[in-house]
Design an enzyme around this catalytic site. Structure first.
Site, PDB file in Angstrom:
ATOM      1  CG  ASN A 164      89.385  -2.931   7.868  1.00 50.42           C
ATOM      2  OD1 ASN A 164      90.361  -3.513   8.332  1.00 50.42           O
ATOM      3  ND2 ASN A 164      88.823  -3.309   6.741  1.00 50.42           N
ATOM      4  N   GLY A 166      88.383   3.347   7.852  1.00 47.69           N
ATOM      5  CA  GLY A 166      87.301   3.879   7.029  1.00 47.69           C
ATOM      6  C   GLY A 166      85.966   3.228   7.336  1.00 47.69           C
ATOM      7  CG  ASP A 167      85.120  -0.948   6.545  1.00 54.34           C
ATOM      8  OD1 ASP A 167      84.447  -0.483   5.616  1.00 54.34           O
ATOM      9  OD2 ASP A 167      85.874  -1.930   6.411  1.00 54.34           O
ATOM     10  CE1 TYR A 168      86.177  -1.717  12.506  1.00 54.15           C
ATOM     11  CE2 TYR A 168      88.366  -0.765  12.730  1.00 54.15           C
ATOM     12  CZ  TYR A 168      87.541  -1.872  12.640  1.00 54.15           C
ATOM     13  OH  TYR A 168      88.091  -3.125  12.678  1.00 54.15           O
ATOM     14  CB  SER A 171      80.393   1.823  11.634  1.00 57.72           C
ATOM     15  OG  SER A 171      80.769   0.823  10.729  1.00 57.72           O
TER      16      SER A 171
END
Length: 343
Positions: A164, A166-168, A171
């Site tokens: 993932n 994009g999430d990382y 973050s």
């Protein structure tokens, strides 16, 4: 040595990946992070990666935190949360834009609770714009940001990244912005509202492709595993697995030719310069593949390390877990979990 965020308290109102991982990064740096969960719990607790009744997915993104469960629909729950925020330096949230305002916890109201509070908001699309109120997840962000259109083979469907990403990335930007806000608060005594959006963060990684379209009107096409920027730069089939090679410079290409005993390819007019090699990538890849397929990953590694050719085997999770470099860098450590045991 004290970790850099020792003494900083964070109220964590996040769930899923991007928000929890951002707060975990702050915890890694020493912040006292208190995760606040609803009565239903973080949805990631029900992720299919369950062991002994506990979600390994949840554990991965919520390490180093303390936790409390509150009914935020009740007056008592809201009062406890406000008392917690009053003793915090940072609030991290990844609700859909508008939800914090509905809860009476938007930035203006948070400042009434703690005047120098830092609010870090993480969302799919950002706090403004036509998509702001849409639900946003990594898969959706990869599609909308154009990353999937860049990934895959020319004659195949667009492909999402295996992790993932994009999430990382979101973050990481969120944690960076939070640290910057804490530094500025030291200088000014004032808090601030910082925000990061999944789509923004992915688009920020696509500079060359956006620049090309902006200047020429041309859209980059998918090229599979090879590079847009040079050759040979691809994944090749060895006798016992797959390997990657990167030669995005003439001197690296020359090293490769010497390593495989094909110095004749150095002055071959089809491959003389980097731009020419990029145009003739199929021909040079065929030459490299012909040598690679006759050797094992280990044999290739021994030769390429000797000649300093950028190279790697394509490793699975077992190989990554046991990789000596990963062990030397202490990237995988063992921890005790009260239910799961050794993690």
């Amino acid at each position: 040595m004290d970790r850099p965020l020792a003494g900083i308290r964070v109220t964590d109102l996040t769930r899923h990946i991007a928000g929890p991982f951002c707060a975990s990064l702050l915890a890694d740096m020493g912040a006292d992070v208190i995760k606040v969960e609803s009565m239903d719990g973080d949805e990631s607790r029900r992720n299919p990666q369950i062991h002994k009744g506990e979600s390994l997915f949840f554990i991965s993104f919520n390490r180093n935190k303390r936790a409390v469960t509150l009914n935020l629909r009740s007056d008592k729950g809201k009062d406890i949360l406000r008392k917690l925020i009053a003793k915090s330096d940072v609030v991290v949230e990844n609700y859909r834009p508008g939800v914090m305002e509905e809860m009476g916890l938007d930035y203006e109201n948070l400042k009434k609770i703690k005047k120098d509070i830092i609010l870090t908001s993480i969302s799919g699309w950002g706090q403004n714009g036509p998509y702001a109120r849409r639900p946003g997840f990594d898969f959706i962000g990869q599609a909308m940001a154009g990353l999937m259109d860049l990934t895959g083979f020319p004659d195949g469907a667009p492909v999402r990244a295996g992790a993932n990403i994009g999430d990382y990335v979101t973050s990481l930007y969120g944690a960076l912005a939070t640290c910057a806000a804490l530094r500025q608060r030291e200088a000014t005594g004032e808090g601030q509202w910082v925000e990061t959006a999944l789509m923004d963060c992915l688009v920020s990684f696509e500079g060359p492709f956006l620049a090309r379209y902006g200047v020429t009107g041309e859209i980059e096409k998918r090229v599979g595993d090879r590079s847009y920027f040079g050759a040979p730069n691809n994944i090749y089939k060895a006798s016992d697995g797959w390997v990657t090679i990167v030669t995005n410079a003439d001197y690296l290409y020359h090293r490769l030719c010497r390593a495989i005993g094909r110095e004749d390819l150095i002055d071959d007019p089809r491959f003389k310069t980097r731009p020419v090699r990029a145009s003739n990538w199929e021909a040079i890849d065929a030459e490299v593949q012909g040598w690679i397929e006759k050797h094992t990953q280990a044999e290739i590694s021994d030769i390429f390390v000797k000649y300093e050719v950028p190279f790697a085997p394509v490793q699975d999770m077992r190989q990554v877990f046991n990789d000596p470099q990963i062990k030397a860098r202490e990237m995988v450590i063992e921890s005790d979990h009260p239910v799961v045991g050794k993690v």
